[in-house]
Design an enzyme around this catalytic site. Structure first.
Site, mmCIF file in Angstrom:
data_model
loop_
_atom_site.group_PDB
_atom_site.id
_atom_site.type_symbol
_atom_site.label_atom_id
_atom_site.label_comp_id
_atom_site.label_asym_id
_atom_site.label_seq_id
_atom_site.Cartn_x
_atom_site.Cartn_y
_atom_site.Cartn_z
ATOM 1 N N GLY A 91 0.815 -1.207 0.000
ATOM 2 C CA GLY A 91 0.000 0.000 0.000
ATOM 3 C C GLY A 91 0.847 1.253 0.000
ATOM 4 O O GLY A 91 1.971 1.258 0.509
ATOM 5 N N GLY A 155 1.811 -8.514 -3.749
ATOM 6 C CA GLY A 155 2.194 -9.795 -4.317
ATOM 7 C C GLY A 155 3.260 -9.630 -5.389
ATOM 8 O O GLY A 155 3.981 -8.636 -5.442
ATOM 9 N N ASP A 210 0.214 2.058 9.286
ATOM 10 C CA ASP A 210 -0.273 1.419 10.506
ATOM 11 C C ASP A 210 0.755 1.449 11.635
ATOM 12 O O ASP A 210 0.418 1.195 12.794
ATOM 13 C CB ASP A 210 -0.648 -0.040 10.234
ATOM 14 C CG ASP A 210 -1.954 -0.172 9.462
ATOM 15 O OD1 ASP A 210 -2.637 0.848 9.274
ATOM 16 O OD2 ASP A 210 -2.285 -1.297 9.046
ATOM 17 N N GLU A 309 -10.083 -0.478 11.296
ATOM 18 C CA GLU A 309 -10.688 -1.393 10.322
ATOM 19 C C GLU A 309 -10.599 -2.863 10.716
ATOM 20 O O GLU A 309 -11.448 -3.671 10.344
ATOM 21 C CB GLU A 309 -10.032 -1.206 8.955
ATOM 22 C CG GLU A 309 -8.537 -1.514 8.945
ATOM 23 C CD GLU A 309 -7.901 -1.327 7.585
ATOM 24 O OE1 GLU A 309 -8.626 -1.420 6.576
ATOM 25 O OE2 GLU A 309 -6.672 -1.105 7.517
ATOM 26 N N ARG A 367 -3.647 8.003 3.543
ATOM 27 C CA ARG A 367 -2.389 7.437 3.072
ATOM 28 C C ARG A 367 -1.955 7.950 1.698
ATOM 29 O O ARG A 367 -0.840 7.691 1.267
ATOM 30 C CB ARG A 367 -2.482 5.914 3.025
ATOM 31 C CG ARG A 367 -3.269 5.328 1.879
ATOM 32 C CD ARG A 367 -3.252 3.806 1.922
ATOM 33 N NE ARG A 367 -3.646 3.216 0.645
ATOM 34 C CZ ARG A 367 -3.714 1.913 0.427
ATOM 35 N NH1 ARG A 367 -3.441 1.075 1.412
ATOM 36 N NH2 ARG A 367 -4.058 1.445 -0.754
#
Length: 464
Positions: A91, A155, A210, A309, A367
């Site tokens: 991310g 990935g 995070d 979340e 973000r």
């Protein structure tokens, strides 16, 4: 890479002309733990002015230390032969472009490197995309915007294909930006590189909003995310205050850890309740969330709820045909925010009370924005430290602040591990409970996350 086995050469930077100004000594380290515990039963010793002070419990402290980051007088790469590659994975986070820019400018301006490449779209870009030539002119203005100039993806990690590409292209320095999953991927590359005995040094820079990477004080992007999240909480508080029985519900990022929610709530001072993955809670029942909301509305006419979340996933049904994990191996989450919103509406409709719920989900806003000043500075210093570390002959490390000082932390100490909020008496959580005056739902329900306060299954806790 064993620096002692490589031929050293004087550092080519301007520091060398300044008689070694700013060089880090080979013996400088950063302690992992700096808060000392005194021995309660130890006999006190005489202090200044005859005052008695307790003796320090020797041998009981965590003596672990990490190599201090920074430039060395001796380097182990010839800048003329360096071919560096930079990749951003997972991310996005505020500051990625600042990191890219600072790596490029440090390599080229301070060390004189001429070949720096950007890998597009994460790990898969090594073997599935064209590589970008990066120069100071190319990256001159990218730090002014959010996201990543190189693009990213989840990935795509194929160790053999990536190392083949590095070997074919003659890369000898690799800079990887990402979270714990990305670090695990970088570690796999390092292991394969060592098995092939290739002269490639690998490091990572801590990217996760995070802030769940172990050992380091914080990762870049977190401070910006907290600031943006605070704006959302303040907006929810304003909406709740201006309508009868106003309920502000804010969902924030935090898959496994609630650091953004806790820090933003503490900074805002407007939250009445914060729900995080580390602390289980009941929705219904006399000790549940809905009863608490009802009591707050009766007492003050409004309430502001912040939920991470990853909180309360046990309350949200997972679709049978939905994949359980994303391409990075992260467990896919169901929307706890919408579940709570629907439960709140249904509960108060059933009891005949008119409420004014407002739901705010700024997940991707926090973000994707440019970094704040604090994150920009952190990104720049991390990039400098990363370049200095590879030139000094180190490899297989993540660079990050440890007790306020940048250090080189081995991959093994962070790969595949998560830092979480200590809800079993940690200072950060106790400060949050004091600020919101919310009940400790986990304690009242007799539940407690078994991992809290421990380092079980690759999870460590943080107490500030």
């Amino acid at each position: 890479m064993d620096a002692a086995a490589l031929p050293g050469r004087p550092n080519p930077s301007l520091r060398a002309a300044a008689d070694g100004f700013g060089f880090v000594g080979d013996g400088e380290v950063v302690l992992k733990a700096v808060a000392l515990h005194t021995a309660a039963a130890a006999a006190p010793v005489a202090g200044p002015d005859g005052l008695e002070v307790p003796a320090v419990a020797r041998g009981a402290q965590d003596a672990a230390a990490y190599v201090r980051a920074g430039p060395r007088r001796t380097v182990y790469f010839d800048p003329r032969q360096v071919r560096a590659a930079i990749v951003t994975c997972g991310g996005i986070a505020p500051g990625l472009n600042t990191v890219i820019r600072a790596i490029v400018t440090t390599l080229t301006r301070e060390y004189g490197v001429e070949s720096v490449f950007g890998i597009q779209s994460g790990y898969r870009g090594f073997y599935a995309k064209n590589w970008l030539q990066l120069t100071p002119d190319v990256v001159a203005d990218i730090h002014k915007v959010g996201g990543t100039y190189l693009g990213s993806s989840r990935g795509g990690h194929d160790t053999m294909k990536i190392v083949d590409a590095l070997e074919t292209r003659g890369i000898n320095q690799l800079y990887v930006c990402g979270g714990d999953g990305t670090v695990a991927g970088a570690r796999a590359l390092q292991v394969e590189i060592a098995a092939r005995r290739l002269p490639i040094a690998v490091c990572s820079l801590p990217k996760t909003v995070d802030d769940d990477l172990c050992v380091i004080d914080r990762s870049f992007g977190f401070e910006t995310a907290v600031g943006e999240a605070q704006h959302a909480i303040n907006a929810a508080a304003r909406e709740a205050a201006d309508f009868p029985n106003g309920i502000g519900l804010v969902k924030l990022m935090g898959r496994n850890s609630g650091f953004i929610a806790v820090h933003a709530a503490l900074a805002s001072g407007e939250a009445d309740c914060v729900l995080i993955p580390e602390s289980p809670f009941a929705i219904g029942g006399p000790d549940g969330l809905l009863a608490y909301i009802e009591a707050q509305l009766a007492a003050q006419g409004k309430v502001v709820i912040v939920v991470a979340e990853g909180a309360g996933q046990e309350h949200v049904a997972q679709a049978v045909d939905k994949p359980s994990c994303d391409a990075s191996g992260n467990k896919l989450l169901s929307d706890i925010g919408l579940r709570l919103l629907n439960d709140i509406k249904a509960h108060f409709a059933a009891v005949g009370t008119e409420v004014s719920p407002k739901y705010i989900d700024p997940t991707y806003m926090v973000r994707s924005c440019p970094p704040c000043a604090g994150d920009s500075l952190l990104c720049t210093l991390l990039a400098h430290s990363a370049v200095h570390g590879l030139f000094a002959g180190f490899t297989g490390f993540m660079v990050g602040p440890v007790n306020g000082v940048n250090a080189y932390v081995p991959f093994d100490e962070v790969a595949g591990k998560k830092k979480v909020v200590d809800v079993a008496g940690g200072r950060l959580w106790l400060r949050l409970l004091s600020s919101t005056a919310q009940p400790d739902f986990a304690a009242s329900s007799g539940e407690r996350l078994s991992r809290a306060g421990s380092e079980v299954s690759g999870i460590s806790t943080a107490s500030l």
